[in-house]
Design a protein around this motif. Structure first.
Motif, PDB file in Angstrom:
ATOM      1  N   GLY A 133       0.826  -1.203   0.000  1.00 45.28           N
ATOM      2  CA  GLY A 133       0.000   0.000   0.000  1.00 45.28           C
ATOM      3  C   GLY A 133       0.856   1.247   0.000  1.00 45.28           C
ATOM      4  N   GLY A 134       2.054   1.166   0.614  1.00 41.78           N
ATOM      5  CA  GLY A 134       3.028   2.227   0.537  1.00 41.78           C
ATOM      6  C   GLY A 134       2.788   3.392   1.469  1.00 41.78           C
ATOM      7  N   LEU A 135       3.773   4.284   1.474  1.00 45.61           N
ATOM      8  CA  LEU A 135       3.718   5.521   2.252  1.00 45.61           C
ATOM      9  C   LEU A 135       3.218   6.635   1.346  1.00 45.61           C
ATOM     10  CD1 LEU A 135       4.611   7.139   4.889  1.00 45.61           C
ATOM     11  CD2 LEU A 135       6.718   7.615   3.629  1.00 45.61           C
ATOM     12  N   ASP A 136       2.203   7.389   1.796  1.00 41.81           N
ATOM     13  CA  ASP A 136       1.649   8.477   0.990  1.00 41.81           C
ATOM     14  C   ASP A 136       1.293   9.640   1.910  1.00 41.81           C
ATOM     15  OD1 ASP A 136       0.543  10.100  -0.904  1.00 41.81           O
ATOM     16  OD2 ASP A 136      -1.299   8.942  -1.140  1.00 41.81           O
ATOM     17  N   ILE A 137       2.300  10.459   2.252  1.00 40.56           N
ATOM     18  CA  ILE A 137       2.065  11.649   3.069  1.00 40.56           C
ATOM     19  C   ILE A 137       1.725  12.796   2.122  1.00 40.56           C
ATOM     20  CG2 ILE A 137       3.070  13.303   4.684  1.00 40.56           C
ATOM     21  CD1 ILE A 137       4.809  11.093   5.777  1.00 40.56           C
ATOM     22  N   THR A 138       0.473  13.218   2.144  1.00 38.47           N
ATOM     23  CA  THR A 138       0.027  14.256   1.218  1.00 38.47           C
ATOM     24  C   THR A 138       0.388  15.648   1.701  1.00 38.47           C
ATOM     25  OG1 THR A 138      -2.148  14.342   2.293  1.00 38.47           O
ATOM     26  CG2 THR A 138      -1.882  12.825   0.427  1.00 38.47           C
ATOM     27  N   GLN A 139       0.554  15.821   3.003  1.00 38.43           N
ATOM     28  CA  GLN A 139       0.942  17.124   3.562  1.00 38.43           C
ATOM     29  C   GLN A 139       1.523  16.890   4.945  1.00 38.43           C
ATOM     30  OE1 GLN A 139      -2.202  20.046   3.752  1.00 38.43           O
ATOM     31  NE2 GLN A 139      -0.982  21.495   4.918  1.00 38.43           N
ATOM     32  N   GLY A 140       2.837  17.048   5.074  1.00 43.35           N
ATOM     33  CA  GLY A 140       3.478  16.816   6.365  1.00 43.35           C
ATOM     34  C   GLY A 140       4.937  16.494   6.191  1.00 43.35           C
ATOM     35  N   ALA A 141       5.421  15.496   6.913  1.00 44.19           N
ATOM     36  CA  ALA A 141       6.818  15.069   6.828  1.00 44.19           C
ATOM     37  C   ALA A 141       6.968  13.806   7.657  1.00 44.19           C
ATOM     38  CB  ALA A 141       7.764  16.146   7.343  1.00 44.19           C
ATOM     39  N   LEU A 142       8.026  13.032   7.352  1.00 39.89           N
ATOM     40  CA  LEU A 142       8.348  11.849   8.137  1.00 39.89           C
ATOM     41  C   LEU A 142       9.777  11.974   8.641  1.00 39.89           C
ATOM     42  CD1 LEU A 142       7.902   8.990   9.253  1.00 39.89           C
ATOM     43  CD2 LEU A 142       8.615   8.092   7.016  1.00 39.89           C
ATOM     44  N   VAL A 143       9.912  11.963   9.964  1.00 41.48           N
ATOM     45  CA  VAL A 143      11.219  11.968  10.629  1.00 41.48           C
ATOM     46  C   VAL A 143      11.304  10.675  11.426  1.00 41.48           C
ATOM     47  CG1 VAL A 143      12.701  13.136  12.306  1.00 41.48           C
ATOM     48  CG2 VAL A 143      11.227  14.482  10.785  1.00 41.48           C
ATOM     49  N   THR A 144      12.253   9.821  11.077  1.00 45.26           N
ATOM     50  CA  THR A 144      12.305   8.491  11.685  1.00 45.26           C
ATOM     51  C   THR A 144      13.739   8.078  11.970  1.00 45.26           C
ATOM     52  OG1 THR A 144      11.605   6.180  11.432  1.00 45.26           O
ATOM     53  CG2 THR A 144      12.288   7.349   9.432  1.00 45.26           C
ATOM     54  N   THR A 162      15.022   4.873  11.881  1.00 45.35           N
ATOM     55  CA  THR A 162      15.395   3.979  10.784  1.00 45.35           C
ATOM     56  C   THR A 162      14.166   3.750   9.919  1.00 45.35           C
ATOM     57  OG1 THR A 162      14.883   1.984  12.082  1.00 45.35           O
ATOM     58  CG2 THR A 162      17.164   2.805  12.154  1.00 45.35           C
ATOM     59  N   ILE A 163      14.379   3.177   8.715  1.00 45.70           N
ATOM     60  CA  ILE A 163      13.258   2.966   7.808  1.00 45.70           C
ATOM     61  C   ILE A 163      13.527   1.740   6.952  1.00 45.70           C
ATOM     62  CG2 ILE A 163      14.175   4.411   5.930  1.00 45.70           C
ATOM     63  CD1 ILE A 163      11.273   5.452   5.558  1.00 45.70           C
ATOM     64  N   SER A 164      12.449   1.014   6.623  1.00 45.51           N
ATOM     65  CA  SER A 164      12.539  -0.140   5.730  1.00 45.51           C
ATOM     66  C   SER A 164      11.424  -0.049   4.705  1.00 45.51           C
ATOM     67  CB  SER A 164      12.443  -1.452   6.508  1.00 45.51           C
ATOM     68  OG  SER A 164      11.261  -1.511   7.280  1.00 45.51           O
ATOM     69  N   PHE A 165      11.746  -0.358   3.446  1.00 43.27           N
ATOM     70  CA  PHE A 165      10.812  -0.180   2.338  1.00 43.27           C
ATOM     71  C   PHE A 165      10.371  -1.530   1.778  1.00 43.27           C
ATOM     72  CE2 PHE A 165      13.534   3.512   2.515  1.00 43.27           C
ATOM     73  CZ  PHE A 165      12.690   4.590   2.297  1.00 43.27           C
ATOM     74  N   SER A 166       9.055  -1.738   1.720  1.00 45.49           N
ATOM     75  CA  SER A 166       8.494  -2.889   1.023  1.00 45.49           C
ATOM     76  C   SER A 166       7.407  -2.451   0.055  1.00 45.49           C
ATOM     77  CB  SER A 166       7.917  -3.897   2.027  1.00 45.49           C
ATOM     78  OG  SER A 166       8.923  -4.373   2.894  1.00 45.49           O
ATOM     79  N   ALA A 167       7.364  -1.134  -0.228  1.00 46.83           N
ATOM     80  CA  ALA A 167       6.353  -0.595  -1.133  1.00 46.83           C
ATOM     81  C   ALA A 167       6.778   0.810  -1.544  1.00 46.83           C
ATOM     82  CB  ALA A 167       4.982  -0.589  -0.460  1.00 46.83           C
ATOM     83  N   ASN A 168       5.923   1.460  -2.312  1.00 50.84           N
ATOM     84  CA  ASN A 168       6.251   2.769  -2.867  1.00 50.84           C
ATOM     85  C   ASN A 168       6.212   3.878  -1.808  1.00 50.84           C
ATOM     86  OD1 ASN A 168       6.338   1.447  -5.347  1.00 50.84           O
ATOM     87  ND2 ASN A 168       4.193   1.927  -5.799  1.00 50.84           N
ATOM     88  N   THR A 169       6.893   4.992  -2.119  1.00 53.23           N
ATOM     89  CA  THR A 169       6.992   6.106  -1.181  1.00 53.23           C
ATOM     90  C   THR A 169       6.605   7.417  -1.857  1.00 53.23           C
ATOM     91  OG1 THR A 169       8.762   5.067   0.102  1.00 53.23           O
ATOM     92  CG2 THR A 169       8.566   7.461   0.250  1.00 53.23           C
ATOM     93  N   THR A 170       5.728   8.177  -1.194  1.00 55.55           N
ATOM     94  CA  THR A 170       5.403   9.545  -1.599  1.00 55.55           C
ATOM     95  C   THR A 170       5.300  10.390  -0.339  1.00 55.55           C
ATOM     96  OG1 THR A 170       4.142   8.809  -3.531  1.00 55.55           O
ATOM     97  CG2 THR A 170       3.754  11.051  -2.765  1.00 55.55           C
ATOM     98  N   SER A 171       5.992  11.525  -0.318  1.00 60.59           N
ATOM     99  CA  SER A 171       5.925  12.416   0.838  1.00 60.59           C
ATOM    100  C   SER A 171       6.086  13.855   0.380  1.00 60.59           C
ATOM    101  CB  SER A 171       7.021  12.078   1.859  1.00 60.59           C
ATOM    102  OG  SER A 171       6.944  12.944   2.982  1.00 60.59           O
ATOM    103  N   VAL A 172       5.083  14.686   0.665  1.00 59.51           N
ATOM    104  CA  VAL A 172       5.119  16.104   0.321  1.00 59.51           C
ATOM    105  C   VAL A 172       5.213  16.903   1.615  1.00 59.51           C
ATOM    106  CG1 VAL A 172       3.933  18.016  -0.821  1.00 59.51           C
ATOM    107  CG2 VAL A 172       3.718  15.689  -1.732  1.00 59.51           C
ATOM    108  N   MET A 173       6.340  17.608   1.783  1.00 59.21           N
ATOM    109  CA  MET A 173       6.568  18.328   3.024  1.00 59.21           C
ATOM    110  C   MET A 173       5.630  19.513   3.184  1.00 59.21           C
ATOM    111  SD  MET A 173       9.914  20.422   4.323  1.00 59.21           S
ATOM    112  CE  MET A 173       9.398  21.822   3.348  1.00 59.21           C
TER     113      MET A 173
END
Length: 446
Positions: free
Chosen positions: A296-307, A309-320
């Motif tokens: 299903g992936g990461l889809d941040i439409t408005q915000g940010a991700l601060v982490t 560590t991170i691991s990817f098993s799907a698509n990524t979208t992030s709009v700060m």
């Protein structure tokens, strides 16, 4: 002959005046240029130390030269840049239009990025997109970065710049800004759960959070905090208002998230791991552990991700969301990790309501204003004493100490108040040396 001599004198005088005007004009130009250099240096310094909120407009006068500096984000035309324009007016009234493009400093807080990872990370075999229209898509890693996505560069775009403290490896990726490696690492802030619990207006042990609306606060006062004490909380739904949710344990995204309107802003602090199972997300996310991007992936439409560590098993979208990047003050009021805020500030604002005196048939009202540091000022009206003034303190633990001054008496009031949502209740002991001691049951609303 006399006329000829006069003509020569006039011509010489005119040439002299012309030379003088040229000299004055040259001096004006030099004065305007030096003033412009000083003005742009000031803007550059303000931007570098995070004190410039865009767009910015400020008037100035220096060495007799005046003007208004207009500064805007220029990243859509040139990545990581700002544009400064002004028309300078010199002491003799001449005007000189000026403009300059200045570089942005590399942002120095994790919340200045669409994606910040406190370690190396690799995203291969999945599409990777951040930001939009050449802006709001910067990423930073305290370590090496490797992004080799699916498809072509057109399918994978960083609308901004990539920074890392190590190496950067990319393929099939378009970067609209710069790619900068071997930068100084940015400190990943720590959080203390007890500090957030102490200032929370909502304390919950629920395992689900399906949206909600933060209460409105007075301009300039800190935004409310909701504290969830259990791990395993599932988050989804629509969030309205402005505020922060502290989740003391691991969290999963169980459904689509959205903002109620364009003025809404939310912060989610996860004191554990975050599992993303797809669906649109909003808000500034801070994760002390690992973020797992599942199907299903990461889809941040408005915000940010601060982490961490991170691991990817799907698509990524992030709009700060650039709100915090443009305003350190907003970060403070949102209680972001690494920002400056006071643990007394959860009661900041105006509280008012009735009280009853248990030992006699007497009633009254309080209207108090509490500052961010807990200082109390206000007024009171007592059925038997009349109108009075209030001064004192109210601490993060709910400890209340105040003095009530009426025309005929002075009372010392103390006790402990408990906050539940927007209601503040407590038993206050009020003492006057010439009258006695009474207990007031207080109930104040925000």
């Amino acid at each position: 002959m006399v006329l000829a001599i006069a003509g020569v004198v006039v011509l010489a005088a005119e040439l002299g005046m012309s030379d003088l005007r040229q000299e004055i004009r040259y001096e004006d130009q030099q004065l305007a240029q030096r003033t412009w250099d000083a003005a742009t240096s000031m803007i550059d310094d303000l931007e570098a130390n995070g004190s410039l909120t865009l767009p910015d407009s400020r008037s100035f006068t220096l060495n007799g030269v005046s003007g208004t500096l207009a500064t805007v984000d220029n990243s859509s035309s040139l990545a990581n840049s700002i544009k400064v324009t002004s028309t300078l007016t010199t002491p003799d009234g001449r005007t000189y239009p000026e403009w300059a493009i200045l570089c942005k400093a590399v942002p120095n807080t994790p919340f200045d990025y669409a994606l910040f990872v406190n370690s190396a990370f690799t995203s291969n075999n999945y599409t990777f997109n951040t930001g939009a229209s050449s802006a709001n898509g910067d990423i930073f890693a305290n370590g090496n970065i490797s992004i080799t996505g699916l498809g072509s560069a057109g399918s994978n775009v960083v609308n901004g710049s990539i920074y890392s403290s190590g190496n950067i490896t990319t393929s099939k990726l378009t970067v609209t800004g710069t790619t900068s490696k071997n930068n100084t690492a940015i400190t990943f802030p720590s959080v203390t759960a007890a500090n957030y619990q102490a200032i929370a207006s909502v304390n919950s042990s629920n395992n689900t959070l399906t949206g909600g609306t933060f209460p409105t606060v007075y301009a300039g006062n800190p935004y409310p905090v909701w504290y969830y004490s259990n791990g395993g909380v599932s988050v989804s739904g629509t969030f309205g208002g402005i505020g922060t949710v502290f989740l003391n344990g691991s969290v999963s995204i169980s459904g689509a998230m959205a903002y109620a309107n364009t003025s809404s802003t939310a912060v989610f602090i996860v004191n554990g791991n975050l599992t993303v199972n797809g669906g649109a997300m909003v808000g500034y996310w801070f994760v002390t552990g690992n973020t797992s991007i599942n199907s299903g992936g990461l889809d941040i439409t408005q915000g940010a991700l601060v982490t961490n560590t991170i691991s990817f098993s799907a698509n990524t979208t992030s709009v700060m969301d650039p709100t915090v990047k443009s305003s350190v003050t907003t970060g403070n009021l949102l209680h972001l990790p690494g920002y400056t805020w006071n643990t007394n500030d959860f009661l900041a604002g105006t509280w008012s309501g009735p009280y009853t005196v248990t030992s006699q048939s007497d009633t009254g009202t309080l209207a108090i204003t509490v500052s961010n540091s807990g200082v109390v000022t206000g007024t009171t009206h007592d059925a038997s004493e009349g109108n009075g003034t209030v001064t004192g303190t109210l601490t993060s633990a709910g400890v209340y100490n105040a003095t009530y001054v009426y025309s005929g008496s002075t009372w010392t009031a103390s006790g402990t108040m408990t906050q539940s949502g927007g209601v503040l209740t407590g038993a206050i002991t009020a003492t006057c040396s010439s009258i006695g001691t009474y207990t007031e049951n207080v109930s104040l609303t925000y």
